[in-house]
Every structure is written in structure tokens, then in C-alpha cells.
Design a protein around this motif. Sequence first.
Motif, short mmCIF file in Angstrom:
data_model
loop_
_atom_site.label_atom_id
_atom_site.label_comp_id
_atom_site.label_asym_id
_atom_site.label_seq_id
_atom_site.Cartn_x
_atom_site.Cartn_y
_atom_site.Cartn_z
N GLY A 1 0.82 -1.20 0.00
CA GLY A 1 0.00 0.00 0.00
C GLY A 1 0.86 1.25 0.00
N ARG A 2 0.49 2.20 -0.85
CA ARG A 2 1.17 3.48 -0.88
C ARG A 2 0.12 4.58 -0.78
N LYS A 3 0.56 5.78 -0.52
CA LYS A 3 -0.39 6.88 -0.43
C LYS A 3 -1.09 7.13 -1.76
N GLN A 4 -0.35 6.97 -2.85
CA GLN A 4 -0.89 7.30 -4.16
C GLN A 4 -1.19 6.06 -5.01
N LYS B 1 4.19 -7.24 -11.98
CA LYS B 1 4.05 -6.16 -11.02
C LYS B 1 3.11 -5.14 -11.63
N ALA B 2 1.97 -4.97 -11.00
CA ALA B 2 0.94 -4.05 -11.52
C ALA B 2 0.84 -2.85 -10.61
N LEU B 3 1.00 -1.66 -11.17
CA LEU B 3 0.85 -0.42 -10.41
C LEU B 3 -0.55 0.12 -10.67
N ILE B 4 -1.31 0.32 -9.60
CA ILE B 4 -2.71 0.71 -9.70
C ILE B 4 -2.95 1.98 -8.91
N ASP B 5 -3.68 2.91 -9.50
CA ASP B 5 -3.98 4.17 -8.83
C ASP B 5 -4.76 3.91 -7.55
N GLY B 6 -4.28 4.43 -6.44
CA GLY B 6 -4.90 4.17 -5.14
C GLY B 6 -6.25 4.83 -4.95
#
Length: 208
Positions: free
Chosen positions: A128-131, A151-156
Motif C-alpha cells: 500500500g502506498r499513499k498514491q 508487477k501491476a501499479l494501480i492508482d490508489g
Amino acid sequence: MRFFRIFLLMSLLSVSLSATAALSANEAQARRIFDKTYSMVFGPQGCMLSYNVNIIGLYKTTGTIWYKGKKQKFIEKRYASWCDGHSFYRVDTKKRTIELHDPNSPNRDKYASKFAFHADNYTYHVKGRKQYYEITLDAKDGVSGYIKHVKALIDGRTYAPVSLKIKVAFFWTTIKISNLRSGGIDDSMFSFPRQQFAGYEFIDKRAE
């Protein structure tokens, strides 16, 4: 390589959803986020997105793709395709050819079957990240196939996909995703505009 990148993207995203069991809290959260993103792309409302593919720095391409049920369309600088659910048209603007395929035929592209992706063949983990959320997928022991790690980067905030980093066989491919629009996709855009390609050679491959 001519259709490798688009089928790689489609195979990765076109997963079949199913119930998960005996998952850790982190795994369950990661799968929920992944499934939510999936529904934005492949739900009945349809979607459009732009992509930028980089295969270990040796091959790069950009384009836009539309999905809605069994219908799809993509546009790149050289290649394009339209599928209205009944016919699959593939255009090569350099060779000035149009190929017509059965949309259900594995022969429409030789790479499609090699990069099939099934969601239950992987374990999931989320950071989990802030963004952003970073979802990591690893192939389970004994699972065959070319895609081993993702590795999938998804908008938080919106859950829109931002990028995918995929290990295929022995190399990594990066796909950056932008301009996602979920919903508002009219069926008319999947009809092949043959008048735009006057003078192209037409090749009917439905019998193959």
C-alpha cells in the motif's frame, strides 16, 4: 513481433474471475484490488485505454485499444484491428493488407495462445502506498506458461491501471497505461471502416 505486444496486454488483462479461498489478509486485499481494476477494463460497460510497450529496450510501440464484451479494436502507427464479435479484421498499413479471420480462431495470431493468463494460477501480494497500490503476482509451483511474474501499479484513488511490468520467459516487458475511460463505448466503433483502406489487398483467412 508484429502482434506480440497487443496480445501480451490483452492476455494479461483478460483474466477469468473466480472465488478465492484460504488467502491471507494481504493476498485477499491484493486480489480484490486486482479484480476491481479488471472490472473497469473488461466489464460490460466497455473501456478505452492507451498503452506504451517497452520490451527490454529492444522493441517499443504505442497505441490505443478499446474493449466491450467480445468486441475489440486497437490502433497503432503500422497495425490496427477491428473485431465486432463476428469478424476479426487485421490491417498492416505498411504492406497495405487486410486479413479477415474468424474471431474465435487461434490462427488469428500465433502469439495469442502462448501468453494466456489465468488469475488463479498466481499468488498475490500488495504494497500500500499513499498514491498507488503495487500488486505483485507470482506463478504458483507447477504452473506452466510464459508469464511468471507481474508487477501491476494501480492508482490508489481510482483503481485505474498505471503500469504493468511482466516477466515473460527470461525477459521483462513494461507496459505503461494511460487515458483509461471506463464506459461510454459505442458499439459502432467496432465496425470495420473498409472505405478507409481502399486499394489494400484483402486476404480471407477464415478457412484456415
